[in-house]
Write a protein that holds these residues in place. Structure first.
Motif, mmCIF file in Angstrom:
data_model
loop_
_atom_site.group_PDB
_atom_site.id
_atom_site.type_symbol
_atom_site.label_atom_id
_atom_site.label_comp_id
_atom_site.label_asym_id
_atom_site.label_seq_id
_atom_site.Cartn_x
_atom_site.Cartn_y
_atom_site.Cartn_z
ATOM 1 N N LEU A 500 46.093 48.862 63.407
ATOM 2 C CA LEU A 500 46.468 48.022 64.549
ATOM 3 C C LEU A 500 47.898 48.345 64.968
ATOM 4 O O LEU A 500 48.803 48.343 64.125
ATOM 5 N N GLU A 509 49.941 38.529 72.675
ATOM 6 C CA GLU A 509 49.146 38.787 71.473
ATOM 7 C C GLU A 509 48.124 39.897 71.668
ATOM 8 O O GLU A 509 47.735 40.566 70.721
ATOM 9 N N LEU A 512 48.540 43.894 70.599
ATOM 10 C CA LEU A 512 48.159 44.520 69.330
ATOM 11 C C LEU A 512 46.745 45.074 69.478
ATOM 12 O O LEU A 512 45.815 44.329 69.778
ATOM 13 N N GLN A 513 46.622 46.381 69.290
ATOM 14 C CA GLN A 513 45.318 46.992 69.548
ATOM 15 C C GLN A 513 44.887 47.925 68.422
ATOM 16 O O GLN A 513 45.725 48.542 67.769
ATOM 17 N N ALA A 514 43.576 48.017 68.268
ATOM 18 C CA ALA A 514 43.029 48.875 67.218
ATOM 19 C C ALA A 514 42.988 50.323 67.703
ATOM 20 O O ALA A 514 42.556 50.591 68.814
ATOM 21 N N LEU A 622 41.497 43.517 79.490
ATOM 22 C CA LEU A 622 42.115 43.906 78.223
ATOM 23 C C LEU A 622 41.089 44.599 77.330
ATOM 24 O O LEU A 622 39.910 44.253 77.338
ATOM 25 N N ASN A 623 41.578 45.565 76.571
ATOM 26 C CA ASN A 623 40.650 46.381 75.775
ATOM 27 C C ASN A 623 39.855 45.574 74.769
ATOM 28 O O ASN A 623 38.697 45.853 74.521
ATOM 29 N N TRP A 624 40.491 44.578 74.149
ATOM 30 C CA TRP A 624 39.816 43.903 73.036
ATOM 31 C C TRP A 624 39.627 42.411 73.262
ATOM 32 O O TRP A 624 39.461 41.657 72.321
ATOM 33 N N LYS B 12 41.624 35.970 74.113
ATOM 34 C CA LYS B 12 42.059 37.334 74.425
ATOM 35 C C LYS B 12 42.366 38.104 73.152
ATOM 36 O O LYS B 12 42.228 39.315 73.102
ATOM 37 N N SER B 13 42.858 37.395 72.154
ATOM 38 C CA SER B 13 43.263 38.112 70.947
ATOM 39 C C SER B 13 42.405 37.739 69.741
ATOM 40 O O SER B 13 42.736 38.092 68.619
ATOM 41 N N ARG B 15 39.442 38.807 68.816
ATOM 42 C CA ARG B 15 38.837 39.956 68.136
ATOM 43 C C ARG B 15 39.860 40.659 67.249
ATOM 44 O O ARG B 15 39.588 40.962 66.092
ATOM 45 N N VAL B 16 41.045 40.881 67.810
ATOM 46 C CA VAL B 16 42.077 41.572 67.024
ATOM 47 C C VAL B 16 42.488 40.717 65.826
ATOM 48 O O VAL B 16 42.710 41.239 64.732
ATOM 49 N N ILE B 19 39.869 41.245 63.283
ATOM 50 C CA ILE B 19 39.952 42.608 62.740
ATOM 51 C C ILE B 19 41.128 42.706 61.770
ATOM 52 O O ILE B 19 41.044 43.327 60.708
ATOM 53 N N LYS B 20 42.216 42.022 62.153
ATOM 54 C CA LYS B 20 43.461 42.095 61.374
ATOM 55 C C LYS B 20 43.271 41.590 59.946
ATOM 56 O O LYS B 20 43.945 42.050 59.020
#
Lengths: 668, 245
Positions: A500, A509, A512-514, A622-624, B12-13, B15-16, B19-20
């Motif tokens: 990440l 927030e 932060l991307q995979a 947004l990507n995720w 929005k966050s 999923r991350v 995953i985190k």
């Protein structure tokens, strides 16, 4: 300072006594607006040079500035600059800024930088011009704006948040309104693309079909109708078709220059002879990386002119029209003898038609989103940074155009014209990247220490090994130029196939991307882990005392929140730029972003995957986030396959550090 | 009862954030274990439902009330109504189907849920294994599913599957009568009603059942459901809203 010349009260006072009343007023106004200035050792001439340059750059985009206020201000600035220059020459004043300016003098520092830098990005100059003009004309301006301009000037433009970008765009709009500027065609085109991209709402960034666009059958129906009318030489139909490909409102589209008859400065034009539309990407998407003459050989050839074809039928019609017109028309409006005001056809909504081209290309023709936006010159659904990294080949543009024209019933595209790909100028050649890694490897092997090596040899080897590891991470993860490298030991887990990363905090927030970690990189990080284990053991035996360094090594072993890459000397942590300096060929620090974007395109990877890996995202798309259809496991698979293949072809592989072969991070 | 609106900013966050946590690897370890270990067919099918088909622990008690059905030549699905009375449907994975061929559904349904948690102990630890399983499974969903499906599975934005009869029609592209008739949604007015309710719920315009009836009436009058019907519906909704209904 020189007492004989009366410097007692500082340079400002010295200048004040010698300036005309008007210039004195302006200098006082500057001090009142931009804050007090400690005058000792500051180069006022440079400040005024910066101000003059910025205001000039801002006014350049406009055909005429209606406001006397602005013209007067501009003249005053020019006069003040002229007078100050004369005083500097006459009294041989020192032209240095002797100390680093504090943050409270930032507004002055921006001017110092503007005056001192040889090459300043034109859009940064415009922002600065608009900002200082508004300030000096006593308009209210957002407090942060000068900080954003400062960031742009010191090369941190990549890290500007969306809010900052919007503030800057709003600044130009405000200045335009305040000073009543009448915009030129070139300025209008730049603003049109810039504002549409900056202020696109979520629906637009998602390329959703809504009430502002036509449905698929309606679009096809209208396209057919326009085609039939155009073939009957209906100037309105021809103008609308052209506007839809130019991506401009009709009234601007008809002012598009015909390049056959106008050779001087242009940024968007139509080459009737060859049936092409040409767009100067440098002017529209400012701030792209430039090639250093010394290293230009390292990069793939690229042009800044994006070329795309007209439909063949339209090309033939335009040739016919131009042959029959003996007045050497300069714009499309003149060629078609078309004026938007008199030719308004109320029953046809041309704006909706023009608005629908990109969405139709994406949804109906299944053209990749980036290319679809290029075809329609409608950049609301992609990040403009795509233009900084991508090289768009002519073949791909022609293929996509043929697909679109065929689907809407406009036949085929005009004949293919050979030429350079357009876009990024700094896509490194494969051989160059290979050379950089080979050189790093050779240096590393030459420093590999024997079993009874001294502390010094071990540390030298560690630094070299760190550089190899960091370079591979920068390359595979396509890192931005950040300081320090945004990777911590805790981020890397033994079994994980992704990491990440947040190297541009522009979406809070969601920043932060995979990012996929290819097997080569995972194995390399295994080796780094083992190397750190071994370093601790050997340095402890040798009685090494640097606690900070030993702590960092231990941090890798324990997977703490400590920097992943570090050298043996203070300040220990490494930045992308400091690693870049050790490469045998001086590539731009973020060369990997340019490299992979284009490799992914070559392999036909859809742009949503490349965007996810390169961490390009738009607000609303947004990507995720919850609405995104990206699947992490799928992304890892797609990216890894391509990266593994490319790395193997280039002979880039993982290298062991101090630990022996066969050791593994997972085992560790 | 009205469901609270999700906080879209936090989604929005989501999923991350999942995953985190890095827990998906534990769940993948469990999947490997289910693939390799030798269980009875019933137990294998039971574990496989959770490991590969995305069945959540909370789904199981509702799911066992229905049975898997062949939906087309090579796919088997199971659909059920969850605690919110939303229809859910999952197409079973080949791993589950392989074990199902040799076992009775009723035997699988009788396996207590604790069997799952006992098997998961080596991967999730002993502390609150039920909670650990759920969060590890969610972390795996975060890596393996697109955003909207994750939001559904995490319960933030739950979705409803098409009723069996409508799904059958979708698959066959023709009108099919559902022999079991357990959905009771063959009545077109009810299908429109469900669709309207869903639409109005998202707009928070579903407080008045009379309003829905009125909209239904308009839809039935204008069988083409064209622009005029749409305009009438919008007008009716605006009128109802202006009258505070």
């Amino acid at each position: 300072m020189d007492d004989a010349n009366g410097f007692d009260f500082g340079l400002l006072d010295f200048l004040m006594r010698r300036l005309t009343a008007n210039s004195q007023d302006l200098l006082r106004l500057m001090v009142a607006t931009l804050g007090p200035l400690k005058s000792n050792g500051i180069n006022i001439k440079l400040i005024l040079a910066g101000l003059d340059r910025a205001v000039e750059a801002f006014s350049k985009n406009y055909e005429s500035i209606l406001s006397n206020e602005f013209l007067q201000l501009k003249i005053q600035i020019e006069e003040l600059y002229k007078e100050v220059k004369t005083i500097y020459v006459g009294f041989d004043l020192p032209e240095v800024t002797a100390y680093k300016l504090k943050k409270e003098f930032r507004k002055w520092e921006v001017l110092v930088l503007l005056g001192g830098e040889d090459e300043v990005n034109p859009s940064t100059l415009e922002f600065a011009g608009a900002y200082y003009a508004l300030c000096l004309a006593s308009y209210k301006v957002s407090q942060q704006v000068h900080d954003y301009i400062y960031q742009l000037l010191i090369g941190d433009g990549d890290f500007l948040s969306n809010t900052a970008e919007r503030s800057l765009a709003r600044l130009i709009q405000r200045a335009e309104k305040a000073f009543g500027g009448v915009i030129t065609y070139e300025g209008a085109v730049c603003s049109h693309f810039h504002y549409r991209n900056t202020f696109a709402d979520n629906k637009q960034t998602q390329a959703v079909r809504d009430w502002s666009t036509l449905s698929e059958p309606a679009f096809k129906h209208d396209a057919k109708e326009l085609y039939d009318k155009a073939n009957r030489l209906d100037s309105y139909a021809i103008a609308v078709i052209l506007a839809s490909i130019l991506g401009l409102p009709l009234h601007w589209a008809v002012q598009t220059p015909i390049l056959d008859n106008r050779l001087e400065n242009w940024i968007l034009g139509i080459d009737v002879a060859q049936g092409l539309i040409k767009l100067d990407i440098n002017s529209v998407f400012k701030g792209r990386a430039k090639v250093n003459e010394i290293t230009s050989e390292a990069y793939e050839n690229s042009s800044s002119i994006l070329v795309k074809p007209l439909p063949r039928f339209l090309h033939e019609l335009l040739i016919e029209l131009i042959k029959s017109n003996h007045n050497n028309p300069i714009t499309i409006g003149e060629l078609l003898n078309f004026d938007v005001g008199t030719n308004k056809q109320t029953n046809f909504n041309h704006s909706r038609f023009i608005n629908s081209v990109a969405k139709f290309s994406i949804h109906t023709c299944r053209i990749d989103r980036f290319l679809a936006c290029v075809l329609a010159n409608d950049y609301r659904s992609i990040t403009t940074s795509k233009f900084y990294y991508t090289r768009i080949s002519r073949e791909s543009v022609w293929n996509a155009s043929n697909k679109l024209f065929k689907e809407v019933g406009w036949g085929v595209a005009a004949a293919f014209v050979e030429g350079f790909s357009a876009g990024s100028m700094v896509v490194p050649k494969d051989s160059i990247v290979e050379e950089v890694f080979q050189d790093l490897l050779c240096k590393l092997e030459s420093l590999r220490p024997p079993n009874r090596a001294s502390i010094k040899n071990l540390l030298v080897f560690h630094d070299s090994f760190c550089r190899y590891n960091a370079s591979l991470a920068i390359f595979c993860l396509a890192l931005r130029n950040s300081n320090p490298i945004p990777l911590q030991s805790a981020d890397i887990r033994a079994e994980s196939r992704y990491v990440l990363i947040d190297d541009k905090h522009s979406h809070e927030e969601a920043s932060l991307q995979a990012v996929a970690m290819t097997n080569v990189l995972r194995s390399q990080l295994d080796c780094w882990y083992q190397h750190c284990v071994c370093m601790i053991s050997r340095l402890t035996k040798l009685g090494y005392q640097d606690k900070k360094f030993m702590g960092l090594l231990q941090g890798v072993v324990d997977r703490n929140k400590t920097p992943l890459f570090f050298v043996s000397k203070p300040s220990y942590e490494v930045s992308v730029a400091s690693i870049g300096k050790t490469w045998s060929i001086k590539l731009v620090e973020n060369f990997a972003r340019h490299f992979w974007q284009n490799k992914f395109n070559q392999f036909g990877l859809p742009s949503r995957f490349s965007s996810a890996h390169l961490r390009h995202q738009l607000s609303g798309c947004l990507n995720w986030d919850g609405a995104s259809d990206l699947v992490l496991s799928e992304l890892i698979k797609q990216i890894s396959v391509i990266q593994e293949k490319v790395l193997a072809e280039m002979g880039i592989h993982f290298v062991h550090g101090l630990a022996g072969k066969g050791s593994s991070y997972a085992k560790g | 009862m009205r469901r609270a609106k999700p906080n879209y900013e936090s989604l929005k966050s989501l999923r991350v954030a999942l995953i985190k946590q890095g827990r998906a690897e534990s769940f993948q370890g469990f999947q490997q274990y289910v693939l390799k270990a030798e269980f009875s067919h019933e137990k294998h099918a039971f574990l496989s439902l959770f490991a590969f088909d995305g069945i959540r622990v909370s789904d199981f008690e509702f799911l066992i009330k229905s049975e898997p059905r062949i939906i087309d030549s090579d796919r088997v699905a199971i659909s059920w109504k969850d605690h919110d009375q939303r229809t859910q449907r999952v197409i079973l994975s080949p791993m589950t189907l392989k074990s199902l061929e040799h076992s009775n559904w009723s035997d699988i349904a009788n396996i207590p849920i604790n069997v799952l948690f006992d098997e998961y102990v080596p991967f999730g630890g002993r502390r609150d294994i039920r909670h650990q399983f759920k969060s590890d499974q969610l972390a795996w969903f975060a890596e393996s599913c697109p955003g909207p499906i994750l939001l559904h599975l995490s319960g933030h934005v739950p979705m409803t599957a098409l009723p069996d009869s409508a799904y059958a029609r979708l698959l066959s592209a023709k009108v099919v009568t559902d022999s079991s008739g357990n959905d009771g949604t063959d009545d077109p007015s009810e299908v429109i009603s469900i669709a309207l309710s869903g639409f109005l719920e998202s707009r928070e315009d579903d407080k008045n059942p009379g309003l829905i009836d009125e909209l239904l009436r308009i839809c039935h009058q204008d069988t083409g459901l064209g622009r005029s019907a749409h305009k009438k519906c919008v007008r009716t909704v605006s009128y109802a809203r202006s009258k505070g209904r």
